[in-house]
Design a protein around this motif. Structure first.
Motif, mmCIF file in Angstrom:
data_model
loop_
_atom_site.group_PDB
_atom_site.id
_atom_site.type_symbol
_atom_site.label_atom_id
_atom_site.label_comp_id
_atom_site.label_asym_id
_atom_site.label_seq_id
_atom_site.Cartn_x
_atom_site.Cartn_y
_atom_site.Cartn_z
ATOM 1 N N PRO A 56 0.836 -1.203 0.000
ATOM 2 C CA PRO A 56 0.000 0.000 0.000
ATOM 3 C C PRO A 56 0.874 1.258 0.000
ATOM 4 C CG PRO A 56 0.066 -0.969 2.188
ATOM 5 C CD PRO A 56 0.782 -1.928 1.277
ATOM 6 N N VAL A 57 0.275 2.378 -0.366
ATOM 7 C CA VAL A 57 0.994 3.654 -0.341
ATOM 8 C C VAL A 57 1.385 3.937 1.106
ATOM 9 C CG1 VAL A 57 0.861 6.124 -0.806
ATOM 10 C CG2 VAL A 57 -0.251 4.516 -2.363
ATOM 11 N N HIS A 58 2.670 4.274 1.285
ATOM 12 C CA HIS A 58 3.214 4.506 2.613
ATOM 13 C C HIS A 58 4.382 5.473 2.521
ATOM 14 C CE1 HIS A 58 5.618 1.255 0.854
ATOM 15 N NE2 HIS A 58 6.620 1.749 1.579
ATOM 16 N N SER A 59 4.891 5.885 3.663
ATOM 17 C CA SER A 59 6.098 6.702 3.719
ATOM 18 C C SER A 59 6.979 6.159 4.842
ATOM 19 C CB SER A 59 5.765 8.178 3.949
ATOM 20 O OG SER A 59 5.093 8.342 5.178
ATOM 21 N N HIS A 60 8.227 6.594 4.848
ATOM 22 C CA HIS A 60 9.175 6.186 5.881
ATOM 23 C C HIS A 60 9.754 7.421 6.557
ATOM 24 C CE1 HIS A 60 9.150 2.060 4.433
ATOM 25 N NE2 HIS A 60 9.332 2.522 3.217
ATOM 26 N N ASN A 61 10.327 7.224 7.696
ATOM 27 C CA ASN A 61 10.994 8.304 8.420
ATOM 28 C C ASN A 61 12.423 8.533 7.924
ATOM 29 O OD1 ASN A 61 11.660 5.731 9.508
ATOM 30 N ND2 ASN A 61 12.490 6.717 11.341
ATOM 31 N N VAL A 62 12.880 7.713 6.988
ATOM 32 C CA VAL A 62 14.220 7.827 6.399
ATOM 33 C C VAL A 62 14.102 7.699 4.877
ATOM 34 C CG1 VAL A 62 15.410 6.898 8.436
ATOM 35 C CG2 VAL A 62 14.643 5.351 6.628
ATOM 36 N N GLU A 63 15.135 8.114 4.163
ATOM 37 C CA GLU A 63 15.130 7.975 2.704
ATOM 38 C C GLU A 63 15.288 6.504 2.322
ATOM 39 O OE1 GLU A 63 19.347 8.850 3.978
ATOM 40 O OE2 GLU A 63 17.406 9.726 4.416
ATOM 41 N N GLU A 64 14.837 6.181 1.099
ATOM 42 C CA GLU A 64 14.900 4.801 0.606
ATOM 43 C C GLU A 64 15.378 4.800 -0.838
ATOM 44 O OE1 GLU A 64 11.976 0.919 0.020
ATOM 45 O OE2 GLU A 64 11.074 2.902 0.215
ATOM 46 N N ALA A 94 12.643 10.839 2.643
ATOM 47 C CA ALA A 94 11.866 10.574 3.855
ATOM 48 C C ALA A 94 10.565 11.370 3.820
ATOM 49 C CB ALA A 94 12.683 10.959 5.088
ATOM 50 N N GLY A 95 9.472 10.725 4.254
ATOM 51 C CA GLY A 95 8.181 11.398 4.359
ATOM 52 C C GLY A 95 7.360 11.452 3.081
ATOM 53 N N ILE A 96 7.899 11.004 1.958
ATOM 54 C CA ILE A 96 7.175 11.059 0.678
ATOM 55 C C ILE A 96 6.362 9.775 0.489
ATOM 56 C CG2 ILE A 96 7.425 11.161 -1.842
ATOM 57 C CD1 ILE A 96 8.027 13.812 -0.411
ATOM 58 N N PRO A 97 5.053 9.886 0.239
ATOM 59 C CA PRO A 97 4.227 8.700 0.013
ATOM 60 C C PRO A 97 4.658 7.967 -1.264
ATOM 61 C CG PRO A 97 2.855 10.637 0.428
ATOM 62 C CD PRO A 97 4.265 11.114 0.230
ATOM 63 N N HIS A 98 4.725 6.640 -1.160
ATOM 64 C CA HIS A 98 5.152 5.845 -2.305
ATOM 65 C C HIS A 98 4.721 4.395 -2.141
ATOM 66 C CE1 HIS A 98 8.257 5.158 0.695
ATOM 67 N NE2 HIS A 98 8.517 4.006 0.080
ATOM 68 N N ARG A 99 4.846 3.645 -3.208
ATOM 69 C CA ARG A 99 4.644 2.199 -3.185
ATOM 70 C C ARG A 99 5.286 1.613 -4.427
ATOM 71 N NH1 ARG A 99 -0.702 -0.109 -5.594
ATOM 72 N NH2 ARG A 99 -1.167 1.399 -7.211
ATOM 73 N N GLY A 139 0.778 -6.121 4.855
ATOM 74 C CA GLY A 139 0.183 -5.226 3.865
ATOM 75 C C GLY A 139 0.416 -5.596 2.431
ATOM 76 N N GLY A 140 1.075 -6.735 2.135
ATOM 77 C CA GLY A 140 1.169 -7.154 0.755
ATOM 78 C C GLY A 140 -0.221 -7.455 0.234
ATOM 79 N N ALA A 141 -0.527 -7.036 -0.981
ATOM 80 C CA ALA A 141 -1.880 -7.202 -1.511
ATOM 81 C C ALA A 141 -1.853 -7.103 -3.023
ATOM 82 C CB ALA A 141 -2.791 -6.124 -0.926
#
Length: 144
Positions: A56-64, A94-99, A139-141
């Protein structure tokens, strides 16, 4: 429950690492994370997506950073779609919504690196935040 080896090591083989079932056809294999040592500054591993699956669309507290190792990926980053092929990579601040999701007919495998040890995931739809690869980090779907 976080999955990690009993003792920190400097050499991790994919076949020896425990797998974390994200549910819905998505499996993560963590290699180096906060358990590795007090000096580790990254969390890394790979995730395998069965055909037609994603997160699902999510964000992290660190860069990826994500590198496509196998298959055909689509990344949705801050509402924009990007098709990625084997050997291509992307970076998410960090903080950007993505999937990421598997748009192909075969298995998709990505290699990821987070710029930190204490990684959290916030699900955009619910606002829920939890520790990366904890018992709540499923959350895999199907990639709708």
């Amino acid at each position: 429950m976080c999955i990690h080896p009993a003792e920190p090591t400097l050499l991790i083989h994919p076949g020896e690492a425990e797998r974390f079932d994200r549910g819905g056809g998505v499996t993560t294999i963590p290699y180096v994370g906060k358990w590795n040592s007090g000096t580790a500054v990254i969390t890394t591993g790979q995730t395998v997506f069965q055909p037609g699956t994603g997160l699902p669309v999510h964000s992290h507290n660190v860069e990826e950073s994500v590198l496509i190792l196998e298959g055909e990926a689509t990344a949705e980053i801050d509402g924009r779609l990007f098709d990625l092929e084997v050997g291509q990579a992307t970076w998410v601040p960090a903080g950007i919504p993505h999937r990421f999701f598997n748009r192909g007919q075969d298995v998709m495998r990505i290699y990821w690196v987070y710029g930190g040890r204490d990684v959290t995931r916030t699900i955009t739809a619910t606002g829920e935040t939890f520790e990366h690869l904890s018992e709540h980090d499923k959350g895999g779907a199907p990639a709708a």
